[in-house]
Design an enzyme around this catalytic site. Structure first.
Site, mmCIF file in Angstrom:
data_model
loop_
_atom_site.group_PDB
_atom_site.id
_atom_site.type_symbol
_atom_site.label_atom_id
_atom_site.label_comp_id
_atom_site.label_asym_id
_atom_site.label_seq_id
_atom_site.Cartn_x
_atom_site.Cartn_y
_atom_site.Cartn_z
ATOM 1 N N GLY A 299 0.835 -1.185 0.000
ATOM 2 C CA GLY A 299 0.000 0.000 0.000
ATOM 3 C C GLY A 299 0.872 1.237 0.000
ATOM 4 N N GLU B 245 5.527 -5.937 2.205
ATOM 5 C CA GLU B 245 5.591 -6.400 0.816
ATOM 6 C C GLU B 245 5.544 -5.229 -0.171
ATOM 7 O OE1 GLU B 245 2.979 -10.426 1.868
ATOM 8 O OE2 GLU B 245 2.044 -8.757 0.829
ATOM 9 N N PRO B 246 6.509 -4.352 -0.126
ATOM 10 C CA PRO B 246 6.465 -3.180 -1.012
ATOM 11 C C PRO B 246 6.900 -3.513 -2.440
ATOM 12 C CG PRO B 246 8.442 -3.126 0.357
ATOM 13 C CD PRO B 246 7.711 -4.394 0.719
ATOM 14 N N GLY B 247 5.997 -3.318 -3.393
ATOM 15 C CA GLY B 247 6.334 -3.567 -4.789
ATOM 16 C C GLY B 247 6.687 -2.274 -5.489
ATOM 17 N N ARG C 88 -0.692 0.551 -17.465
ATOM 18 C CA ARG C 88 -1.187 1.289 -16.278
ATOM 19 C C ARG C 88 -2.009 2.533 -16.624
ATOM 20 N NH1 ARG C 88 0.606 3.477 -12.440
ATOM 21 N NH2 ARG C 88 -0.593 2.517 -10.785
ATOM 22 N N TYR D 206 -5.591 1.747 -15.180
ATOM 23 C CA TYR D 206 -5.823 2.374 -13.874
ATOM 24 C C TYR D 206 -5.950 3.888 -13.958
ATOM 25 C CZ TYR D 206 -3.891 -2.054 -12.081
ATOM 26 O OH TYR D 206 -3.642 -3.363 -11.810
ATOM 27 N N CYS E 235 -4.553 -0.993 -31.869
ATOM 28 C CA CYS E 235 -5.889 -0.654 -32.349
ATOM 29 C C CYS E 235 -6.883 -0.633 -31.193
ATOM 30 C CB CYS E 235 -6.310 -1.606 -33.454
ATOM 31 S SG CYS E 235 -5.266 -1.373 -34.894
ATOM 32 N N GLU E 236 -6.643 0.251 -30.297
ATOM 33 C CA GLU E 236 -7.473 0.550 -29.133
ATOM 34 C C GLU E 236 -7.128 1.998 -28.801
ATOM 35 O OE1 GLU E 236 -9.409 -1.583 -27.292
ATOM 36 O OE2 GLU E 236 -8.746 -3.468 -28.191
ATOM 37 N N TYR F 77 4.846 -2.990 -12.534
ATOM 38 C CA TYR F 77 3.654 -3.292 -13.325
ATOM 39 C C TYR F 77 3.766 -2.781 -14.759
ATOM 40 C CZ TYR F 77 2.368 -4.192 -8.582
ATOM 41 O OH TYR F 77 2.397 -4.654 -7.296
HETATM 42 C C1 LIG Z 1 0.306 -6.638 -5.281
HETATM 43 C C2 LIG Z 1 0.616 -7.010 -3.920
HETATM 44 C C3 LIG Z 1 1.638 -6.339 -3.221
HETATM 45 C C4 LIG Z 1 2.411 -5.165 -3.798
HETATM 46 O O1 LIG Z 1 1.676 -3.990 -3.920
HETATM 47 P P1 LIG Z 1 2.432 -2.641 -4.346
HETATM 48 O O2 LIG Z 1 1.358 -1.638 -4.488
HETATM 49 O O3 LIG Z 1 3.144 -2.890 -5.626
HETATM 50 O O4 LIG Z 1 3.398 -2.284 -3.278
HETATM 51 C C5 LIG Z 1 1.938 -6.791 -1.961
HETATM 52 N N1 LIG Z 1 1.271 -7.835 -1.398
HETATM 53 C C6 LIG Z 1 0.278 -8.493 -2.046
HETATM 54 C C7 LIG Z 1 -0.397 -9.635 -1.382
HETATM 55 C C8 LIG Z 1 -0.074 -8.106 -3.319
HETATM 56 O O5 LIG Z 1 -1.058 -8.758 -3.947
#
Ligand SMILES: *Cc1c(COP(=O)(O)O)cnc(C)c1O
Length: 435
Positions: free
Chosen positions: A252, A293-295, A332, A336, A362-363, A390
């Site tokens: 988040g 879990e920072p992505g 994205r 989104y 073609c969109e 992403y």
């Molecule tokens: C997608 C996801 C994340 C990563 O979210 P970010 O917004 O990229 O930080 C972490 N944990 C779980 C379970 C997810 O599905």
């Protein structure tokens, strides 16, 4: 006992940034854009366009920030593979000391291939078959259970022999984009905190050992309170689970995409969480690990997507720049409404003009309306910011287009980490039959 919920103060976890820093990783030196001294236009000459470029130094810096911010929390970072899943990126995270968050059995396999130990990986699937969960158990990863039916099956199958983690939905609306909210009442994710009594009954009936609690209230949390609220709910819930080894707060964490955007201040979250954690451990009687879990936070800013302008097309409404890419490579903005800054790598000194940047699919695949960009000529290279998370991982072959190459810049060297697809790749899994 006053619930932790009330003890946490909702400081402004999220701050407004005046300007997006010219990501220190991409610098303009003598009129040339470069990362760690590597010239972007030379990269395109070597590897072609479009091209994903990742700055490993930036990823390392973000990892460092996270661990600094969460010191004293017995913190572990579980990098979510789905954000950017190139095996070299996974290896980089392993080198940095992270574990992985995986959402499919294939991501688990990728993690193992990258050299992670199974116990360093959490597997958080949603709506998968119990067969896939059994496969993950065989591979030895931490199983995160996200519905009652699976919890029952897990209990019947494994009893107390295999521990698990439970994903709860705290019903905190994470604000922001409804497509990436996961904590609200209509969400398909997690087991409702209101089902906690039912959960306890299943656990007792099967002697299930619950080693972890998990919550992930979605990407792009705009409401500063939602993070601390869900953290507080989890700390309170934890008292009902005496065998915990960790609490996983998911992600988040928001990164700024444009000037004025809010972003997450991980140092402030760390400060607040430390207080809540200290209270919690006192009451719980022992220390447990805290997982994150920072992505996006880890990889978004490290990535740039380089595209070539194919055509300049003035219409009665705007001037379109049509590039050699589209929603097949970077979805994205279209999926989104994500805002990604775009700048002209080939003409940094040019006069500023207003353009609408669109793809060749073609969109209606618009990267950005009414963008102020230094004058774009046909053939110029444009860069799209915040392309690490992403981007490639959500790409496709739509319109039978080929996926781009990926380059990682590490220790001042550019390394090709994925080849550009070829026409043969398109046909590889197709079976031609007699008609
Ligand atoms: C997608 C996801 C994340 C990563 O979210 P970010 O917004 O990229 O930080 C972490 N944990 C779980 C379970 C997810 O599905």
């Amino acid at each position: 006992m006053m619930p932790v919920f009330d003890r946490i103060f909702y400081n402004s976890f999220i701050k407004t940034m005046e300007t997006v820093a010219q990501s220190p990783s991409m610098e303009l030196v003598n009129g040339r854009y470069q990362i760690q001294g590597i010239d972007m236009l030379e990269l395109v000459e070597a590897y072609g366009a479009p091209l994903f470029v990742y700055d490993a130094g930036k990823i390392a810096e973000k990892y460092q920030q996270m661990t600094e911010a969460f010191h004293g929390l017995n913190c572990r970072i579980k990098y979510p593979v789905k954000a950017l899943s190139n095996i070299n990126i996974l290896k980089l995270f392993r080198k940095l000391g992270a574990g992985l968050d995986t959402v499919s059995i294939q991501e688990v396999r990728l993690g193992l291939k990258a050299g992670f130990e199974p116990h360093e990986m959490i597997y958080t699937p949603n709506c998968v078959s119990f067969d896939e969960i059994k496969e993950a158990v065989k591979l030895g990863v931490v199983i995160n259970i996200d519905n009652i039916s699976i919890l029952e099956q897990f209990g019947h199958e494994y009893g107390d022999s295999i521990p698990c983690c439970i994903r709860f939905n705290p019903h905190i609306s994470a604000g922001g984009n409804s497509k990436i909210k996961t904590g609200h009442i209509d969400s398909k994710f997690g087991i409702s905190v209101y089902q906690q009594r039912h959960v306890q009954r299943i656990i007792k009936a099967n002697n299930i050992r619950v080693h972890g609690l998990h919550v992930h209230t979605g990407s792009d949390i705009l409401d500063a309170r939602s993070y601390s609220q869900s953290a507080a709910i989890l700390f309170d819930l934890a008292h009902e689970f005496p065998q915990l080894q960790f609490i996983d707060f998911g992600s988040g964490f928001k990164v700024p995409y444009k000037p004025g955007d809010v972003f997450t201040d991980v140092y402030e979250i760390g400060e607040e969480l430390r207080q809540a954690y200290q209270l919690f451990t006192k009451e719980y009687g022992r220390e447990i690990e805290v997982w994150f879990e920072p992505g996006k936070y880890m990889v978004s800013e490290a990535g740039f997507f380089l595209m070539r302008s194919n055509v300049i097309k003035p219409t009665p409404a705007t001037v379109f720049v049509g590039v050699d890419s589209g929603l097949n490579h970077f979805i994205r903005p279209m999926m989104y409404g994500g805002h990604h800054e775009i700048f002209n790598v080939s003409n940094p000194g040019g006069i500023q003009r207003i353009y609408t940047v669109v793809g060749y699919i073609c969109e209606t695949d618009t990267f950005g309306w009414d963008r102020k960009i230094s004058e774009v000529r046909e053939g110029d290279i444009l860069a799209l910011r915040n392309a690490g998370a992403y981007g490639y991982s959500m790409s496709s072959n739509y319109n039978s287009r080929l996926r781009p190459a990926e380059v990682m810049i590490i220790n001042g060297e550019a390394k090709l980490i994925r080849k550009r697809e070829t026409f043969d790749d398109l046909l590889r899994s197709q079976v031609e039959v007699e008609l």
